[in-house]
Write an enzyme that holds these catalytic residues in place. Structure first.
Site, mmCIF file in Angstrom:
data_model
loop_
_atom_site.group_PDB
_atom_site.id
_atom_site.type_symbol
_atom_site.label_atom_id
_atom_site.label_comp_id
_atom_site.label_asym_id
_atom_site.label_seq_id
_atom_site.Cartn_x
_atom_site.Cartn_y
_atom_site.Cartn_z
ATOM 1 C CG ASP A 106 34.234 87.595 21.725
ATOM 2 O OD1 ASP A 106 34.793 88.961 22.020
ATOM 3 O OD2 ASP A 106 32.780 87.425 21.429
ATOM 4 C CG HIS A 113 26.497 94.206 19.871
ATOM 5 N ND1 HIS A 113 26.455 94.008 18.456
ATOM 6 C CD2 HIS A 113 26.505 93.215 20.374
ATOM 7 C CE1 HIS A 113 25.846 93.043 18.616
ATOM 8 N NE2 HIS A 113 26.385 92.064 20.108
ATOM 9 C CD GLU A 179 29.858 89.128 17.255
ATOM 10 O OE1 GLU A 179 28.656 89.092 17.632
ATOM 11 O OE2 GLU A 179 30.784 89.639 17.798
ATOM 12 C CD GLU A 181 34.479 90.706 18.902
ATOM 13 O OE1 GLU A 181 34.481 90.305 20.002
ATOM 14 O OE2 GLU A 181 33.329 89.586 18.596
ATOM 15 C CG ASP A 213 33.920 86.839 17.640
ATOM 16 O OD1 ASP A 213 34.227 85.571 16.893
ATOM 17 O OD2 ASP A 213 32.646 86.649 18.260
ATOM 18 N NE ARG A 217 25.111 87.275 14.126
ATOM 19 C CZ ARG A 217 26.078 87.961 15.279
ATOM 20 N NH1 ARG A 217 25.998 87.509 16.961
ATOM 21 N NH2 ARG A 217 26.858 89.567 15.750
ATOM 22 C CD GLN A 220 24.702 83.947 18.301
ATOM 23 O OE1 GLN A 220 25.356 84.500 17.281
ATOM 24 N NE2 GLN A 220 25.431 84.971 19.602
ATOM 25 C CE LYS A 233 29.038 85.152 18.436
ATOM 26 N NZ LYS A 233 29.311 86.386 17.965
ATOM 27 C CB THR A 237 38.236 84.672 16.080
ATOM 28 O OG1 THR A 237 36.901 83.280 16.472
ATOM 29 C CG2 THR A 237 38.080 86.071 16.864
ATOM 30 C CD GLU A 338 24.663 95.835 17.123
ATOM 31 O OE1 GLU A 338 23.912 97.295 17.871
ATOM 32 O OE2 GLU A 338 25.422 96.010 16.925
#
Length: 391
Positions: A106, A113, A179, A181, A213, A217, A220, A233, A237, A338
């Protein structure tokens, strides 16, 4: 015999022809191609055992010349009458993971971002780390937890430590995120000790899929220093079941944003592989953001070149993802961390003020791109629903 009706404006017309692995009741998974609202069984129509297998890997390994030949044959086939037994309504098939994922990498290729997260996590420092504009930053993920769209996502547990806590605790993730992607699937690999130049991208990469993904948080944030993402993570996925061929994305090619400083020679492209792809993220039935892939700083060709420049192998079935896709506007941010600015600016979802994912939430990501016929081609969708932690 069946003549497949392709309505004007269908995102799954002859300009697209994405591949997937499907089954019908009482049958084994095999390779099909989507045409409008139908799935055409390639194992019976093309008479080749490579399409009777439960993944695309054997076909992908045959290389670009073969991909081009099969695409021509499919176009001829579905432009005429197709045997009735080979045509299935898309709503009556079960879709499976389209490839045997060999390795998963990834990246972190969106300047918007990366800058937003830098401002969130390091408010008194430069948003981008010193290396960010010199190389595509990435990490190795876990291939065994790549799942197909529609698979429930179990809320992960792990160590987490909030800023106001003196010590870490173990428990359910409190800040579960997405996420949005784009992922790229390697068709023909490279040998140990050799590198893949940028200009070989279209000969090596078979196609693209949508990726979510999922990201824990809080887990992480506590674990990632100094070696980066791990348990935050690796739990899941999700990818879309339809693989849009790179051959179908030629009309979507655009330049990447200006890259300053100029990349080192191995990262320079003679013809840039930026892609004009529009994504949509729907949270519990409400669209909350529209990330634009054309804003990505690093191209997929540059990602593949960097991934192999040290001599690391690439293999048939390797999946590498772009990292979160975000644009300059708030309504273009591809992750909820975000979009809600770290949870401090909730967004309204179905009448509720929301920050991170709750049990029962469903997220659906879809995308379209310009097609060779002047219309739009579709990627389908990648969907997932959050279910409670186990144990």
């Amino acid at each position: 015999m069946t003549r497949i009706d392709i309505p004007e404006g269908s995102p799954f017309g002859l300009a697209n022809l994405p591949y997937g692995v499907f089954s019908t009741p009482g049958t084994e998974p095999r390779v099909g191609v989507r045409v409008a609202d139908s799935v055409v069984d390639l194992s019976t129509t093309l008479g080749d055992d490579v399409f009777a297998r439960p993944s695309l890997n054997a076909f992908m390994a045959q290389g670009r010349a073969r991909w081009e030949e099969v695409r021509r044959r499919i176009t001829e086939l579905v432009s005429g009458d197709v045997p009735d037994a080979a045509v299935h309504p898309v709503g009556e098939v079960t879709m499976h993971l389209p490839v045997e994922v060999a390795d998963y990498v990834d990246f972190y290729a969106s300047e918007h971002h990366a800058s937003n997260l830098g401002r969130l996590f390091r408010p008194n420092a430069e948003p981008l780390m010193p290396n960010w504009k010199h190389l595509p930053v990435g990490y190795h993920g876990r291939a065994g937890t790549v799942v197909v769209s529609g698979t429930d996502i179990v809320r992960p547990s792990g160590q987490r430590k909030a800023p106001d806590e003196d010590a870490p605790t173990f428990g359910e993730c409190r800040r579960l995120d997405i996420e949005a992607e784009l992922g790229f699937i390697v068709g023909t690999g490279s040998e140990l000790g050799s590198a893949v130049p940028c200009d070989e991208f279209a000969d090596r990469v078979f196609g693209a899929v949508l990726v979510n993904d999922w990201s824990a948080r809080d887990i992480q944030a506590w674990e990632y220093v100094p070696l980066g993402p791990f348990l935050g993570k690796s739990f899941a996925t999700s990818i879309s079941p339809w693989v849009v061929p790179i051959l179908a994305l030629e009309a979507a090619r655009v330049p990447t944003p200006a890259q300053d400083p100029e990349p080192l020679p191995y990262l320079r492209e003679s013809e840039p592989w930026g892609l004009d792809i529009d994504l949509s993220v729907v949270w519990n039935g409400q669209e909350v953001t529209r990330p634009p892939y054309r804003e990505m700083y690093w191209s997929p060709a540059q990602m593949l070149a960097h991934m192999t420049v040290n001599g690391a192998t690439s293999r048939t079935g390797d999946l590498y993802a772009s990292g979160t896709i975000s644009g300059p506007a708030k309504e273009q941010r591809g992750a909820f961390i975000e979009l809600t600015w770290g949870g401090r600016e909730p967004v309204e979802v179905a009448g509720e003020q929301r920050t991170f994912l709750q049990d029962g939430d469903e997220v659906v990501i879809s995308a379209t791109a310009p097609g060779a016929d002047g219309g739009r081609i579709g990627f389908g969708e990648v969907a997932g629903r959050i279910v409670p932690a186990k144990g």
